[in-house]
Design an enzyme around this catalytic site. Structure first.
Site, short mmCIF file in Angstrom:
data_model
loop_
_atom_site.label_atom_id
_atom_site.label_comp_id
_atom_site.label_asym_id
_atom_site.label_seq_id
_atom_site.Cartn_x
_atom_site.Cartn_y
_atom_site.Cartn_z
N THR A 194 1.03 -1.20 -0.01
CA THR A 194 0.07 0.05 0.03
C THR A 194 1.05 1.37 -0.08
O THR A 194 2.00 1.23 0.55
CB THR A 194 -0.65 0.09 1.33
OG1 THR A 194 -1.82 -1.22 1.08
CG2 THR A 194 -1.44 1.15 1.72
N VAL A 229 -13.35 -3.37 2.34
CA VAL A 229 -12.70 -2.19 2.61
C VAL A 229 -11.69 -2.20 3.76
O VAL A 229 -12.29 -2.55 4.74
CB VAL A 229 -13.59 -1.08 2.45
CG1 VAL A 229 -12.71 0.34 2.90
CG2 VAL A 229 -14.55 -1.05 1.63
N GLY A 230 -10.48 -1.85 3.72
CA GLY A 230 -9.56 -1.70 4.70
C GLY A 230 -9.27 -0.44 5.33
O GLY A 230 -10.26 0.41 5.13
N ASP A 231 -8.26 -0.10 5.94
CA ASP A 231 -8.11 1.11 6.74
C ASP A 231 -7.77 2.18 5.78
O ASP A 231 -8.18 3.35 6.44
CB ASP A 231 -6.87 0.82 7.61
CG ASP A 231 -5.56 0.71 6.75
OD1 ASP A 231 -4.57 1.69 6.94
OD2 ASP A 231 -5.21 -0.30 6.41
N THR A 250 -0.03 1.52 6.76
CA THR A 250 0.13 0.36 6.09
C THR A 250 0.19 -0.78 6.90
O THR A 250 0.84 -0.79 7.92
CB THR A 250 1.28 0.58 4.96
OG1 THR A 250 1.39 -0.57 4.09
CG2 THR A 250 2.63 0.69 5.59
N GLY A 279 -4.97 -4.22 7.57
CA GLY A 279 -6.02 -3.23 7.54
C GLY A 279 -7.05 -3.24 8.76
O GLY A 279 -7.19 -2.46 9.30
#
Length: 312
Positions: free
Chosen positions: A179, A208-210, A230, A233
């Site tokens: 990321t 959906v991650g962070d 990074t 997540g």
């Protein structure tokens, strides 16, 4: 009386924190260095922190080395779903998008979102917003690289459950890529943070991650500083890693704040991650508890970008 030094332009960039193999380490470091040069040229010429962060991340999205834009991982259904966000430290405005695959540079769409009445747009709604704002649609297949086709095929041939904590500590077959993210401060003392990602390999559709979530994947506040994260997540979301790091800036230096945030995540949920931090006076910090993190930085006291070299 505030005894802090006046703000000075600075830029910190990351290209992911995970078990980056020796064969890929140079490409990650070179990619980060080149991205710093893009963003620093804007800050050096009195450009804004927002413009510098956007340009830096867009450059990384165009580099297939990283898991963002071109080169993003494929989900279990064989599709790309990208997330990105940009935050303005002046008034805490955020523009974020998730699960998009018809724009070349999600960070550019996030910048348009920053100008809108919303914080986060997803999927087809985000795509329609992109067309309204004049962004050109692209064929999602144009963002797929052979590395990711092979990775998904290997996963489908021999699917296995991998602890997401371990995936960032060892290089398994379905290891993550990097990321990308950046934080910057300009000559006016304005601060910005941003990030972009394709997510995790073979993720469920719609995950959906962070990265697009303010407080988790990024945070920027002119009163304190900025952070971009990074790594795992789901863990970063649970501890609100970016805002945790910035909150430590009230009492600690940027480098200490980065380590305090990572250690808190490690002690509470045994999470693996990395974070870059920039204080409001331009002090720089970063920390990670993965084998490697591609990270670099630049300010006016440096003759050239500094990029970390050895694993920890």
């Amino acid at each position: 009386m505030d005894k802090r030094r006046p703000p000075r332009p600075a830029l910190v960039v990351h290209g992911g924190a995970w078990a980056i193999p020796d064969t890929e380490w140079k490409a990650h470091r070179d990619g980060v260095r080149q991205a710093i040069e893009v963003g620093w040229a804007i800050l050096r010429d009195n450009g804004s922190a927002l413009d510098a962060v956007q340009a830096t991340i867009a450059h990384l999205e165009d580099d297939p080395t990283f898991d963002a834009g071109l080169g993003s991982v494929l989900n279990r259904e064989g599709r790309i779903e990208m997330d990105a966000a940009l935050m303005d430290g002046r008034d805490l405005d955020v523009g974020a998008v998730a699960c998009v695959n018809r724009v070349k540079n999600p960070i550019r769409l996030a910048r348009e979102g920053l100008k809108s009445e919303h914080v986060l747009l997803v999927g087809d709604g985000a795509h329609r917003f992109a067309w309204e704002r004049g962004l050109e649609p692209v064929d999602p297949s144009s963002l797929v690289v052979e590395r990711e086709r092979l990775r998904l095929a290997a996963h489908q041939e021999a699917p296995r459950s991998v602890d997401p904590r371990e995936a960032f500590g060892h290089p398994p077959l379905d290891r993550p890529n990097g990321t990308v993210g950046a934080v910057a401060i300009d000559r006016g003392g304005n601060i910005a943070a941003g990030g972009s990602t394709g997510g995790t390999p073979a993720k469920r559709a719609g995950r959906v991650g962070d990265t697009p979530i303010p407080g988790a994947g990024l945070w920027a506040d002119n009163r304190a500083g900025a952070a971009a994260c990074t790594g795992w997540g789901e863990g970063i979301l649970r501890v609100g890693l970016a805002r945790t790091a910035v909150s430590h800036l009230r009492d600690a230096a940027a480098q200490d704040s980065a380590w305090l945030a990572i250690r808190e995540m490690d002690s509470r949920i045994q999470g693996r991650a990395g974070v870059i931090v920039l204080s409001r006076d331009g002090s720089i910090g970063y920390a990670f508890n993965t084998p490697r993190m591609a990270v670099g930085y630049m300010d006016e006291e440096m003759a050239a970008p500094q990029v970390n070299g050895d694993p920890r």
